[in-house]
Design an enzyme around this catalytic site. Structure first.
Site, short mmCIF file in Angstrom:
data_model
loop_
_atom_site.label_atom_id
_atom_site.label_comp_id
_atom_site.label_asym_id
_atom_site.label_seq_id
_atom_site.Cartn_x
_atom_site.Cartn_y
_atom_site.Cartn_z
N PRO A 2 0.69 -1.30 -0.04
CA PRO A 2 -0.01 0.11 0.00
C PRO A 2 0.69 1.20 0.13
O PRO A 2 1.89 1.24 0.68
CB PRO A 2 -0.76 -0.10 1.26
N GLU A 3 0.61 2.15 -1.04
CA GLU A 3 1.12 3.52 -0.73
C GLU A 3 0.33 4.57 -0.30
O GLU A 3 -0.61 4.31 0.61
CB GLU A 3 1.45 4.04 -2.30
N HIS A 92 -5.77 -15.90 9.08
CA HIS A 92 -4.79 -14.83 9.01
C HIS A 92 -4.93 -13.49 9.85
O HIS A 92 -4.35 -12.66 9.72
CB HIS A 92 -4.85 -14.33 7.66
N ARG A 111 0.86 -12.44 4.94
CA ARG A 111 1.97 -12.83 4.68
C ARG A 111 2.87 -12.56 6.09
O ARG A 111 4.07 -12.90 6.18
CB ARG A 111 2.83 -11.89 3.60
#
Length: 286
Positions: A2-3, A92, A111
């Site tokens: 994400p930016e 998750h 992740r």
């Protein structure tokens, strides 16, 4: 990853959802995700109110009562959402902040790259040097032309990785670097110190405008980004060059190409963004 627009979108959503809420207790299912150690992390948050949520670059800053801040970096796949307490958690889900109003603020990360760190409010830049070294935010008030002239004119680094350097300008990532260079008609292989003041003026405005528009569009969903409400961003529908290799340029019709620059996939128009002579000679020599 994400930016800035995506992280700002998450910040605004979380502000609407949990600002003012109080932590009842916290469960940590993946201990490496938090600092200090899980027992201290959870104990320090009991009974604290979420006063507000700030952002610096790509970092979220949860401001708790009692002058405590949680610095959160989403990394590649991190997401926050709010669910009723007691509803099933996913495999998750790694950290759950149980609120006193019967809701949970949950952090999921396929992740497990995301990180959370508790620090005294005001010490974020010291505790996390990478945060302390961030360049100015890409806004009209903070990103001045004089600053850009200063940093660009003293570096011969090619402009694409230069823009990705968070110590120069905070929050720009691979997607928006490609976009602002296309908007400014600057080739990504151009050395930073070869950009004229006129080009820097155009680039500055492109950065400010594009990031602002992306925030209004709730960010870009390329892989799995979603807002704090579980909604996908919409700005990918307005990208001019990123991910459009093989398609015609919107301005001139030339086929968009994709190359590697500093190990990052990079998109540009060969006609609108001609390769600078120095880079062309290097490519020819190779």
């Amino acid at each position: 990853m994400p930016e800035l627009p995506e992280v700002e979108t998450v910040r605004r959503g979380l502000t609407r959802l949990v600002q003012g809420a109080t932590i009842d207790h916290v469960d940590v299912y993946y201990r490496k995700m938090v600092t200090p150690e899980a027992e201290v992390f959870t104990a320090d948050l009991i009974g604290r109110q979420i006063d507000r949520i700030d952002r610096r670059g790509k970092y979220l800053l949860f401001r708790f009562s009692g002058e405590l801040t949680m610095v959160s970096h989403l990394r590649m796949e991190g997401k926050y959402d709010v669910q009723p307490t007691g509803s099933p958690i996913t495999k998750h889900t790694h950290v759950v902040f149980h609120l006193t109003d019967g809701r949970d603020l949950r952090y999921t990360d396929t992740r497990k790259f995301g990180r959370m760190r508790l620090v005294p409010t005001g010490t974020e830049g010291t505790a996390l040097p990478s945060l302390g070294k961030l360049g100015p935010e890409p806004t009209a008030d903070t990103l001045t032309l004089a600053y850009m002239q200063q940093i660009f004119h003293k570096s011969h680094k090619v402009v694409k990785p230069f823009l990705l350097d968070q110590s120069k300008i905070a929050g720009l990532g691979n997607i928006y670097a490609d976009e602002v260079l296309w908007l400014s008609k600057i080739n990504p292989l151009t050395p930073a110190d070869e950009l004229s003041d006129a080009q820097l003026k155009t680039l500055r405005q492109s950065i400010i405008t594009e990031i602002g528009l992306a925030i209004k569009g709730h960010g870009t969903t390329v892989h799995s980004f979603s807002t704090a409400f579980g909604e996908a961003g919409q700005f990918q529908n307005h990208l001019h060059v990123y991910g459009r290799e093989g398609e015609p340029c919107e301005r001139c019709g030339t086929e968009i190409v994709k190359i590697k620059v500093a190990q990052r996939g990079t998109h540009y128009c060969p006609h609108c963004q001609p390769v600078p002579l120095e880079a062309l000679e290097a490519l020819t020599d190779d």
